[in-house]
Design an enzyme around this catalytic site. Sequence first.
Site, PDB file in Angstrom:
ATOM      1  N   ASP A   1      37.566  -1.174 -12.111  1.00  0.00           N
ATOM      2  CA  ASP A   1      36.160  -1.392 -12.440  1.00  0.00           C
ATOM      3  C   ASP A   1      35.998  -2.796 -13.037  1.00  0.00           C
ATOM      4  O   ASP A   1      36.258  -3.009 -14.219  1.00  0.00           O
ATOM      5  CB  ASP A   1      35.687  -0.334 -13.440  1.00  0.00           C
ATOM      6  CG  ASP A   1      34.203  -0.483 -13.787  1.00  0.00           C
ATOM      7  OD1 ASP A   1      33.567  -1.428 -13.266  1.00  0.00           O
ATOM      8  OD2 ASP A   1      33.690   0.344 -14.554  1.00  0.00           O
TER       9      ASP A   1
ATOM     10  N   HIS B   1      31.757  -5.290 -19.472  1.00  0.00           N
ATOM     11  CA  HIS B   1      32.816  -4.888 -20.400  1.00  0.00           C
ATOM     12  C   HIS B   1      33.691  -6.055 -20.860  1.00  0.00           C
ATOM     13  O   HIS B   1      34.651  -5.840 -21.608  1.00  0.00           O
ATOM     14  CB  HIS B   1      33.683  -3.813 -19.736  1.00  0.00           C
ATOM     15  CG  HIS B   1      32.886  -2.668 -19.198  1.00  0.00           C
ATOM     16  ND1 HIS B   1      32.224  -1.791 -20.019  1.00  0.00           N
ATOM     17  CD2 HIS B   1      32.616  -2.281 -17.916  1.00  0.00           C
ATOM     18  CE1 HIS B   1      31.586  -0.898 -19.272  1.00  0.00           C
ATOM     19  NE2 HIS B   1      31.806  -1.174 -18.006  1.00  0.00           N
TER      20      HIS B   1
ATOM     21  N   ILE C   1      30.806  -3.731 -24.033  1.00  0.00           N
ATOM     22  CA  ILE C   1      31.087  -2.353 -24.454  1.00  0.00           C
ATOM     23  C   ILE C   1      32.289  -1.803 -23.691  1.00  0.00           C
ATOM     24  O   ILE C   1      32.675  -2.325 -22.643  1.00  0.00           O
ATOM     25  CB  ILE C   1      29.864  -1.441 -24.239  1.00  0.00           C
ATOM     26  CG1 ILE C   1      29.492  -1.386 -22.745  1.00  0.00           C
ATOM     27  CG2 ILE C   1      28.689  -1.914 -25.082  1.00  0.00           C
ATOM     28  CD1 ILE C   1      28.382  -0.401 -22.422  1.00  0.00           C
TER      29      ILE C   1
ATOM     30  N   GLY D   1      32.788   3.700 -20.054  1.00  0.00           N
ATOM     31  CA  GLY D   1      32.666   5.131 -20.309  1.00  0.00           C
ATOM     32  C   GLY D   1      33.880   5.893 -19.806  1.00  0.00           C
ATOM     33  O   GLY D   1      34.350   6.840 -20.452  1.00  0.00           O
TER      34      GLY D   1
END
Length: 420
Positions: free
Chosen positions: A187, A192, A207, A210
């Site tokens: 990903d 991120h 961040i 998830g």
Amino acid sequence: MDAAAAKAHQVEDEDFEYNARDAIIYALGIGAKAKDDLRYVYELDENFQVFPTFAVVPGFVVKSLASWPGVSYDLTRILHGEQYIEFYKPIPTEGKLRSSQRVAEILDKGKGALILSNVTTYDDDTGEKLFMQQFATFQVGAGGFGGARTSPEEFQTAKIPERKPDRIVEEKTSLDQAALYRQGSGDPNPLHIDPSFAQMSGFPEPILHGLCSMGFSARHVINSFAENDGNRLRAIKVRFSSPVLPGQTLQTEMWKEGDRVLFQTKVKETGKVVIANAWAKIDGMTGGAAVGCPVSAPNTGKMTLKSAALFDQIKAELPNHTQKVKQVKGIIQYELTSGGKVVGKYTIDLKNGDGTVYEGEAKEKAQVTVTVDDEDFVKLAAGELEPTKAFMQGKIKAKGNIMMLQKLQGLLQGAQKAKL
């Protein structure tokens, strides 16, 4: 959004090749450590295996929804809402996989659209189906197109119990967790890693993925209820409810319900739930706690051990055996079995303070670990089974400082007498 066009579109299968190194980098990205998780980070370990949520990696090799007919897609306004994975076979430690993809449904959620994308993955050499997963992606601002709000294609989340958790595990993420995870996850979303892109997306800083938080949570569940054997995970479903910043502490709260573990994960520093209404299904689930994991309310449906009352009595008798505590100066962990399977664990800590007894694995390294049948343990305490003979017959198995057990026998018999 045009759900009909999206569902009708077909794409060719995608291949994905990987080796043990790829699986190890992924495991490190979700917090696996050599001390506790050698089977996931060392290719020569006799139990080496691919951590099951590695399944998401080939899931990112398939065609991007950004070019999918009928899908409105804006990378700066896309959120990963939920994830479901179902496992049919253990993931090979290396090989070539083949994945097929389809859009199962696009749901109109008013403020946005929920895109359900299914990916089924096969072993390219044998043709065996290994796992399938559903990415539930929320496109902010794309709702109101007149589509259905619900669908049988959507895998449902669970209601979290109101009682106290059966297990809680806390683990701090690294400040570089997102940077590490993106190297092994497939990903590459700049959200991120890139501060500027994160601000464009409405976040003050990059961040954590998830799916990285899901990997941490899955590790906590598997360590607590599957003896850290990832191949026993049959399915997992999570909802991503709030972002995590690298460096924050993840706190996974778990409830055992039949053959499933219901769980939610919070950021300890803020108290916010970041993974909500989640569940995992595990083969042959046990109730053992993870090392260092606080144990609260007892599990429902848990097997009642005949020796449980005896351990309670041992704890009550400790004040009458202060000299014994000084003599032993160690920690003994008991693994109680029934039908050859471990059904419960107790620890007698005669190393710290005035000594204590508690259910679960030792909170620090035990000097000796004893495996014994539940009924035989009661007989040993009652003097009906001679320890040396039982050991020679294989009824008792012990690892570590076996001589420590001889010093303990008087305490066991004293507790049995008091119990009677």
